[in-house]
Write a protein that holds these residues in place. Structure first.
Motif, mmCIF file in Angstrom:
data_model
loop_
_atom_site.group_PDB
_atom_site.id
_atom_site.type_symbol
_atom_site.label_atom_id
_atom_site.label_comp_id
_atom_site.label_asym_id
_atom_site.label_seq_id
_atom_site.Cartn_x
_atom_site.Cartn_y
_atom_site.Cartn_z
ATOM 1 N N THR A 128 0.891 -1.072 0.035
ATOM 2 C CA THR A 128 0.115 0.073 -0.142
ATOM 3 C C THR A 128 0.786 1.107 0.010
ATOM 4 O O THR A 128 1.827 1.361 0.692
ATOM 5 N N ARG A 129 0.729 2.218 -0.821
ATOM 6 C CA ARG A 129 1.435 3.514 -1.211
ATOM 7 C C ARG A 129 0.767 4.411 -0.144
ATOM 8 O O ARG A 129 -0.553 4.567 -0.236
ATOM 9 N N LYS A 130 1.487 5.323 0.475
ATOM 10 C CA LYS A 130 0.950 6.466 1.256
ATOM 11 C C LYS A 130 0.525 7.559 -0.034
ATOM 12 O O LYS A 130 1.154 7.596 -0.877
ATOM 13 N N PRO A 131 -0.694 7.782 0.137
ATOM 14 C CA PRO A 131 -1.202 9.003 -0.832
ATOM 15 C C PRO A 131 -0.430 10.192 -0.778
ATOM 16 O O PRO A 131 0.403 10.536 0.182
ATOM 17 N N VAL A 132 -0.573 10.931 -1.759
ATOM 18 C CA VAL A 132 -0.103 12.273 -1.683
ATOM 19 C C VAL A 132 -0.893 13.179 -0.959
ATOM 20 O O VAL A 132 -2.098 13.140 -0.930
ATOM 21 N N VAL A 133 -0.160 13.783 -0.064
ATOM 22 C CA VAL A 133 -1.020 14.765 0.913
ATOM 23 C C VAL A 133 -0.554 16.076 0.599
ATOM 24 O O VAL A 133 0.367 16.594 0.584
ATOM 25 N N ARG A 193 -10.565 13.395 0.829
ATOM 26 C CA ARG A 193 -9.892 12.883 -0.333
ATOM 27 C C ARG A 193 -10.428 14.018 -1.504
ATOM 28 O O ARG A 193 -11.518 14.300 -1.320
ATOM 29 N N ASP A 194 -9.368 14.335 -2.295
ATOM 30 C CA ASP A 194 -9.784 15.015 -3.487
ATOM 31 C C ASP A 194 -8.831 14.277 -4.623
ATOM 32 O O ASP A 194 -7.877 14.536 -4.973
ATOM 33 N N GLY A 195 -9.719 13.231 -5.259
ATOM 34 C CA GLY A 195 -9.031 12.277 -6.101
ATOM 35 C C GLY A 195 -8.109 11.428 -5.630
ATOM 36 O O GLY A 195 -8.661 10.699 -4.633
ATOM 37 N N GLU A 196 -6.827 11.694 -6.053
ATOM 38 C CA GLU A 196 -6.008 10.269 -5.451
ATOM 39 C C GLU A 196 -5.077 11.335 -4.354
ATOM 40 O O GLU A 196 -4.468 10.800 -3.609
ATOM 41 N N ARG A 197 -5.398 12.550 -4.191
ATOM 42 C CA ARG A 197 -4.856 13.208 -2.915
ATOM 43 C C ARG A 197 -5.473 13.619 -1.725
ATOM 44 O O ARG A 197 -6.924 13.356 -2.113
#
Length: 173
Positions: free
Chosen positions: A4-9, A25-29
């Motif tokens: 699992t990857r840490k999302p872009v924050v 969440r805003d899309g993948e961010r």
């Protein structure tokens, strides 16, 4: 093994925000909103905390039909053990077309449907609704025997109150 990857924050600081922290969440961010006066250490701590909260919430929302069946088996073992296969449903599934009830059971074909509206509710509320429907496989009506079996669940009164509160709140314009 899945990684699992840490999302872009994206951290947004606000001078108007004093104590509260929120994230969405805003899309993948993932956007984390924090007070401007937070230190970098506090920011890092709160980002981790909010990512964990989002993951937990999304995990609840992703509840599956297979999980419902596992839950049903556990509830039967704990609260209806003497009924054996009579309490086992042919299928248990989440549905999106039940807006007037929390769940339903058809004893003739042994199917149980649980409204998607409770997917984000606490586990003990989901367990109550599921046990309620499982009990209909044994006692189709809402008679005294039915309620006595449902009352074996220690949080049944609390769950009923919770659901009544949600229903009452939904009725307020």
């Amino acid at each position: 093994m899945a990684v699992t990857r840490k999302p872009v924050v994206e951290v947004r600081r606000s001078q108007r925000r004093r104590r509260t922290v929120s994230a969405y969440r805003d899309g993948e961010r993932v956007v984390v909103l924090i007070p401007d006066q937070f230190s970098r250490a506090e920011e890092s701590e709160w980002v981790d905390r909010m990512l964990a909260r989002l993951a937990a919430r999304e995990g609840r929302l992703a509840r599956s039909d297979a999980e419902l069946l596992v839950r049903a088996s556990r509830l039967i073992d704990n609260y209806l053990p003497e009924y054996g296969s009579a309490a086992v449903p042919a299928s248990v599934r989440w549905v999106t077309n039940q807006n007037g009830r929390w769940g339903s059971c058809t004893p003739a074909d042994r199917t149980i449907r649980i409204s998607h509206r409770i997917q984000d509710m606490p586990d003990w509320v989901i367990d109550y609704v599921l046990l309620h429907e499982l009990t209909h496989l044994i006692v189709p009506s809402h008679n005294a025997e039915f309620w006595a079996l449902v009352a074996r669940y220690p949080r049944s009164e609390r769950a009923r109150g919770y659901l009544e509160g949600v229903a009452a709140t939904a009725a307020i314009p």
